[in-house]
Design a protein around this motif. Structure first.
Motif, mmCIF file in Angstrom:
data_model
loop_
_atom_site.group_PDB
_atom_site.id
_atom_site.type_symbol
_atom_site.label_atom_id
_atom_site.label_comp_id
_atom_site.label_asym_id
_atom_site.label_seq_id
_atom_site.Cartn_x
_atom_site.Cartn_y
_atom_site.Cartn_z
ATOM 1 N N UNK A 77 0.857 -1.180 0.000
ATOM 2 C CA UNK A 77 0.000 0.000 0.000
ATOM 3 C C UNK A 77 0.898 1.236 0.000
ATOM 4 N N UNK A 78 0.299 2.391 -0.235
ATOM 5 C CA UNK A 78 1.033 3.647 -0.137
ATOM 6 C C UNK A 78 0.392 4.508 0.932
ATOM 7 N N UNK A 79 1.208 5.293 1.568
ATOM 8 C CA UNK A 79 0.752 6.228 2.581
ATOM 9 C C UNK A 79 1.146 7.613 2.104
ATOM 10 N N UNK A 80 0.172 8.429 1.752
ATOM 11 C CA UNK A 80 0.446 9.779 1.256
ATOM 12 C C UNK A 80 0.253 10.785 2.376
ATOM 13 N N UNK A 81 1.188 11.757 2.471
ATOM 14 C CA UNK A 81 1.121 12.763 3.517
ATOM 15 C C UNK A 81 1.851 14.008 3.053
#
Length: 127
Positions: A77-81
């Motif tokens: 998964x990706x975690x965007x911030x």
């Protein structure tokens, strides 16, 4: 046909793994893995955050020390911030279903005395 999201990585831990129990009562094992590819002038390192939900992590966290060679398989998964300066960032994160470690550094124990082990998805047995 359903899409397939199954990833496997092999690399070394950049720091000791951490296990904590969240307010919800669920356990969470977290660690960062450095995955090296290529060689010479083409060498590259990718850093992947790995997490494993449930209580299985408390059985192996003591063996997952900085520098330990591990293999993980699971869903990527990706975690965007965004940073405080407003820059967008993206982290790769692997939700591990299977973790296998090849060499270990347990505190106060010689690494040669410790077996390699695997934690499987269903029963959490180390073998």
């Amino acid at each position: 046909m359903a899409d397939l999201n199954n990833w496997a990585i092999t690399g070394r831990l950049t720091a000791d793994a951490e296990f904590k129990v969240l307010a919800s009562g669920k356990g969470l094992l977290t660690m960062n893995v450095a995955v090296n590819t290529g060689f010479g002038e083409y060498a590259k390192t990718t850093f992947v955050k790995v997490q494993q939900w449930g209580d299985r992590g408390k059985n192996i966290v003591e063996y997952l020390r900085k520098g330990t060679l591990i293999a993980c398989a699971g869903e990527l998964t990706t975690n965007e911030w965004s940073t405080r300066e407003g820059e967008k960032r993206v982290d790769l994160q692997l939700n591990a279903l299977n973790i296998q470690f090849y060499n270990t550094k347990k505190a106060d124990t010689a690494s040669s005395d410790l077996p390699s082990g695997t934690v499987e998805n269903d029963d959490g047995t180390v073998f």
